[in-house]
Design an enzyme around this catalytic site. Structure first.
Site, PDB file in Angstrom:
ATOM      1  N   ARG A 172      -2.457  18.705  29.233  1.00  0.00           N
ATOM      2  CA  ARG A 172      -3.623  17.884  28.888  1.00  0.00           C
ATOM      3  C   ARG A 172      -4.537  18.607  27.896  1.00  0.00           C
ATOM      4  O   ARG A 172      -5.760  18.419  27.903  1.00  0.00           O
ATOM      5  CB  ARG A 172      -4.418  17.468  30.126  1.00  0.00           C
ATOM      6  N   ASN A 214      -0.653  23.868  38.083  1.00  0.00           N
ATOM      7  CA  ASN A 214       0.801  23.722  38.260  1.00  0.00           C
ATOM      8  C   ASN A 214       1.383  25.092  37.925  1.00  0.00           C
ATOM      9  O   ASN A 214       1.864  25.338  36.831  1.00  0.00           O
ATOM     10  CB  ASN A 214       1.358  22.644  37.328  1.00  0.00           C
ATOM     11  N   LYS A 291      -3.314  24.607  43.973  1.00  0.00           N
ATOM     12  CA  LYS A 291      -2.909  23.208  44.102  1.00  0.00           C
ATOM     13  C   LYS A 291      -1.684  23.232  45.011  1.00  0.00           C
ATOM     14  O   LYS A 291      -0.649  23.810  44.643  1.00  0.00           O
ATOM     15  CB  LYS A 291      -2.560  22.646  42.727  1.00  0.00           C
ATOM     16  N   GLU A 295       1.698  16.472  43.854  1.00  0.00           N
ATOM     17  CA  GLU A 295       2.471  16.304  42.622  1.00  0.00           C
ATOM     18  C   GLU A 295       3.589  17.344  42.513  1.00  0.00           C
ATOM     19  O   GLU A 295       3.771  17.981  41.481  1.00  0.00           O
ATOM     20  CB  GLU A 295       1.544  16.353  41.404  1.00  0.00           C
ATOM     21  N   ARG A 328      -7.694  23.188  46.229  1.00  0.00           N
ATOM     22  CA  ARG A 328      -7.953  21.850  45.681  1.00  0.00           C
ATOM     23  C   ARG A 328      -7.682  20.740  46.705  1.00  0.00           C
ATOM     24  O   ARG A 328      -6.700  20.783  47.451  1.00  0.00           O
ATOM     25  CB  ARG A 328      -7.103  21.603  44.440  1.00  0.00           C
ATOM     26  N   LYS A 364     -12.202  16.808  42.974  1.00  0.00           N
ATOM     27  CA  LYS A 364     -12.432  16.116  41.700  1.00  0.00           C
ATOM     28  C   LYS A 364     -13.635  15.186  41.817  1.00  0.00           C
ATOM     29  O   LYS A 364     -13.955  14.709  42.904  1.00  0.00           O
ATOM     30  CB  LYS A 364     -11.199  15.320  41.283  1.00  0.00           C
ATOM     31  N   ASP A 369      -8.690  10.119  39.703  1.00  0.00           N
ATOM     32  CA  ASP A 369      -8.260  11.209  38.821  1.00  0.00           C
ATOM     33  C   ASP A 369      -9.000  11.221  37.488  1.00  0.00           C
ATOM     34  O   ASP A 369      -8.428  10.833  36.476  1.00  0.00           O
ATOM     35  CB  ASP A 369      -6.748  11.092  38.567  1.00  0.00           C
ATOM     36  N   GLU A 391     -14.913  19.407  40.652  1.00  0.00           N
ATOM     37  CA  GLU A 391     -14.055  19.676  39.493  1.00  0.00           C
ATOM     38  C   GLU A 391     -14.231  18.535  38.507  1.00  0.00           C
ATOM     39  O   GLU A 391     -14.003  17.377  38.851  1.00  0.00           O
ATOM     40  CB  GLU A 391     -12.596  19.778  39.963  1.00  0.00           C
ATOM     41  N   GLU A 397      -8.275  13.952  28.841  1.00  0.00           N
ATOM     42  CA  GLU A 397      -6.970  13.375  29.180  1.00  0.00           C
ATOM     43  C   GLU A 397      -7.017  11.852  29.186  1.00  0.00           C
ATOM     44  O   GLU A 397      -6.093  11.191  28.721  1.00  0.00           O
ATOM     45  CB  GLU A 397      -6.532  13.896  30.562  1.00  0.00           C
ATOM     46  N   HIS A 525      -7.230   3.755  35.390  1.00  0.00           N
ATOM     47  CA  HIS A 525      -5.827   4.178  35.379  1.00  0.00           C
ATOM     48  C   HIS A 525      -4.924   3.151  34.689  1.00  0.00           C
ATOM     49  O   HIS A 525      -3.886   2.757  35.221  1.00  0.00           O
ATOM     50  CB  HIS A 525      -5.352   4.408  36.823  1.00  0.00           C
ATOM     51  N   TRP A 547       1.279   5.913  40.331  1.00  0.00           N
ATOM     52  CA  TRP A 547       1.059   6.334  38.945  1.00  0.00           C
ATOM     53  C   TRP A 547       1.095   5.119  38.013  1.00  0.00           C
ATOM     54  O   TRP A 547       0.926   5.248  36.818  1.00  0.00           O
ATOM     55  CB  TRP A 547       2.159   7.322  38.497  1.00  0.00           C
TER      56      TRP A 547
END
Ligand code: GCV
Length: 707
Positions: A172, A214, A291, A295, A328, A364, A369, A391, A397, A525, A547
């Site tokens: 991102r 990640n 994290k 995901e 997180r 977050k 998201d 966060e 993004e 989204h 998603w």
């Protein structure tokens, strides 16, 4: 006024808001008389950089070197330091105890019979922050005659999260590659690292997580820890601690263990040994960001342990060294049929009170998201026994990548000033974050960085404002985003009011414009799959249902929106009772969150008296019109700043206008195909067929690594 003026020197944005360009003659003259000499120590690295910054800043702004001195020899000296580092400061007998590690006072004083300006702190870091503040006063043309400023940060950990991979890609990221040149570290310490630290210190940021959440295990190998240590050395004088995102399964991948079960003694011992190794190299290492079980990332639930078990195991390893864990709460699972927006709360709320004292749960800003607009995350206010840090996503993004001019200050402010009602009225998210609501001393705010190797750091000049506003709000979450925008414009571009005023207006309206042309009235989204670029409300191609845009808008012939009321997923009841009642009631729900909480008919009457369908089309159109106006505003400002930055912004606004129109047309085209309704009179039809918008693909969109 500008005709005949010498062309302004081209700038590439590298200097950020620390440009220190010569002030207008009258202003420079005024300040020169009030900065006649500088008295600043240099016996520690932080003192040296403080002195260096003041010399550099004053030289640039005033157009002449300000002499250094050991004693006050004339009126209007600048004196900077702590009672321990400076006898002159000590003799002022100011109470500095309450300033803590980072606080400072800037005050006009009399020393040895001479008027002077003193920048006073308890510790060196406070003096550095004070020096940056003093320079900011000059850069923004403020009065400095009757100064008596007291500043202490309201939030303890003010941290950037880099989503950088060790191969140089930035998840991102829209500003080039990772600024960490891992390959050449630790031997090559690029000068840019120092400028990075300066910029962060200038806005109060005091921590940086170097690698992506990640995470891979490699960052914890001794080879990479040497590289991390080199960066920590560069950052240390600027008060910036390094943190690492860790991979929960590292004991398996680089430790040769068969498990990463947090209750396994061998796993615990491995993490303790790893922490010892890190602190030998980096004595002020900040800690870990994690994290887990989200995901595809490994985590304690792989061993039927809770998030608290996982966090506490790491916290135990770090505690003897003073380190902390940022764990997180961005946790959801495709196999959980529950509304995705509810899952983090369901998982974490029951764990309140079960985390060790050196754990913060990082939440977050919203429950889904980082969307252009979401209600605040219901965990804020719901975990009184646990320090929660928020966060934010500084990188855009979901808000147009690098090229859209979207100032995020209003978004951040909207969240921080939202009232959770957890302890009745006045229980703002800002008070959860600064610890005052529930009496926490360990507090923090994280921002996902938008920084890369681009010469301008952030992919555009205006994206720098988002880094800036994050830092300033992390220092004090009650500051106004408008005031911060003005400060930033003055330092980044010009103090000319004819420029400052319209640009601040343009910035302040820019986030609402993006909400309107992308996802108005509580939609969210709706972007393209994977890369998240452009509109794709029709998309149902993602492997995971939550998603897919269609999961979020739920449009059908009858209406649109996600029913999160008590007759739907009941997400409303994750909020404190008065808010739950408000959000549950269609009539009382603020219209900006309408389709987030309710599924309603296309012909529903909005407060304006128009139907929902009409309002939806009107909002989409309004967003495009706003961008058109932003572009016109900018076109009217030619000549106030250098050509290079002016031209790039003009070009990016053209891109934004084109893409705002595309968002509007594609979205309206799609929703019309579902509602079957004609467009309200006077609203133009999309120029292309829906099939055309659906056929667009972006295989090389930046910031996404699955190609
Ligand atoms: C780092 C979203 C983003 C991912 C990101 C994730 C997270 O899903 O699209 O790129 O991964 O949030 O915050 O962990």
């Amino acid at each position: 006024m500008l005709l005949g003026a010498a062309p302004l020197r081209a700038e590439d944005g590298y200097d950020l808001w620390l440009r220190y360009r010569l002030l207008a003659p009258e202003q420079a003259k005024f300040y020169k008389n009030r900065a006649t000499e500088l008295i600043a120590g240099s016996s520690t690295p932080t003192q040296s950089v403080t002195r260096g910054e003041l010399l550099r800043g004053l030289q640039g702004l005033l157009g002449r070197d300000v002499p250094l001195s050991d004693s006050v020899t004339r009126d209007n000296a600048i004196i900077v330091g702590t009672p321990r580092s400076s006898a002159l400061i000590a003799q002022l007998h100011l109470d500095t105890q309450h300033l803590g590690h980072d606080g400072y006072v800037i005050r006009n004083v009399v020393v040895d019979g001479h008027a002077a300006t003193a920048i006073v702190a308890q510790e060196d870091m406070g003096a550095l922050y004070g020096a940056f503040h003093f320079l900011r006063l000059l850069e923004t043309g403020q009065a400095i005659d009757h100064l008596d400023l007291h500043e202490t940060p309201r939030v303890k950990l003010r941290v950037l999260n880099h989503w950088d991979y060790l191969n140089g890609q930035v998840e991102r990221g829209y500003a080039g590659a990772s600024i960490w040149d891992w390959w050449k570290l630790p031997d090559w310490r690029a000068p840019r690292y120092t400028d990075y630290a300066r910029a962060n210190a200038s806005i109060g940021i005091n921590g940086t997580v170097l690698d992506n959440v990640n995470a891979g295990a490699t960052i914890l190998t001794s080879t990479y820890l040497q590289k991390v240590a080199a960066l920590a050395d560069v950052f240390r004088p600027y008060g910036i601690r390094v943190y690492l995102s860790i991979r929960f399964s590292s004991p398996i991948e680089i430790g040769g263990l068969k498990t990463a079960d947090p209750l396994d003694p061998q796993v615990q011992a491995w993490w303790q040994a790893k922490a010892d190794e890190i602190y030998k190299l980096i004595p002020d290492f900040g800690g870990f960001l994690v994290k887990a079980n989200s995901e595809g990332q490994p985590g304690p639930e792989d061993y039927q342990r809770s998030h608290a078990d996982g966090a506490n195991m790491l916290a135990n390893a770090l505690a003897p060294h003073g380190g902390i864990v940022m764990w997180r709460a961005f946790v959801y699972s495709a196999s959980n049929p529950e509304d995705r927006a509810k899952q983090a709360y369901d998982e974490f709320k029951p764990l309140d009170g079960r985390f060790r004292a050196n754990v913060l749960v990082q939440v977050k800003n919203g429950p889904v998201d980082f969307q252009p607009r979401e209600p605040f995350h219901p965990l804020f206010g719901a975990m009184p026994k646990t320090p929660l840090m928020t966060e934010f996503e500084i990188t855009k993004e979901y808000l147009g990548f690098a090229t859209h001019l979207v100032y995020l200050g209003p978004l951040f402010e909207e969240v921080l000033s939202a009232d959770t009602m957890a302890h009745g009225k006045g229980s703002m998210v800002a008070k959860v974050i600064d610890g005052s609501l529930d009496g926490h001393a360990l507090t923090g705010m994280a921002g996902v960085a938008n920084i890369g190797t681009d010469r301008d750091w952030c992919g555009s000049d205006f994206n720098q404002a988002n880094w800036y506003v994050f830092g300033r709000l992390a220092w004090n979450p009650s500051l106004s985003s408008r005031a911060i925008a003005e400060e930033w414009v003055r330092m980044t571009f010009s103090n000319d009011q004819a420029f400052v005023k319209p640009v601040v207006e343009m910035m302040m309206g820019s986030r609402e414009a993006a909400v309107d042309y992308m996802t108005p009235l509580g939609l969210l989204h709706l972007m393209g799959p994977g890369h998240h670029y452009g509109p794709a409300p029709w998309d149902a191609s993602e492997s995971s249902a939550d998603w897919r845009p269609v999961y979020y808008h739920r449009a059908n012939r009858q209406g649109i929106g996600f029913d999160r009321s008590r007759s739907g997923s009941d997400a409303v009841d994750q909020y404190a009772a008065p808010l739950a009642a408000q959000f549950n009631d269609l009539k009382q729900t603020p219209e900006q969150y309408l389709l987030y909480f309710h599924h309603i008919g296309w012909d529903y009457r909005m407060r304006s008296g128009h139907t929902l369908w009409y309002e939806l089309v009107a909002h989409y159109t309004q967003g495009v019109d706003d961008v058109k106006r932003m572009r016109q505003t900018w076109l009217g400002l030619h000549g106030y700043i250098d050509e290079q930055r002016y031209e790039q912004t003009a070009a990016f606004l053209t891109i934004q206008e084109k893409e705002a129109q595309w968002w509007r047309d594609a979205s309206i085209g799609y929703f019309q195909s579902i509602s079957g309704l004609p467009l309200p009179p006077a609203y133009a039809s999309p120029p292309q067929s829906l099939q055309y918008y659906e056929s667009l693909t972006f295989p090389y969109a930046p910031g996404f690594s699955s190609w």
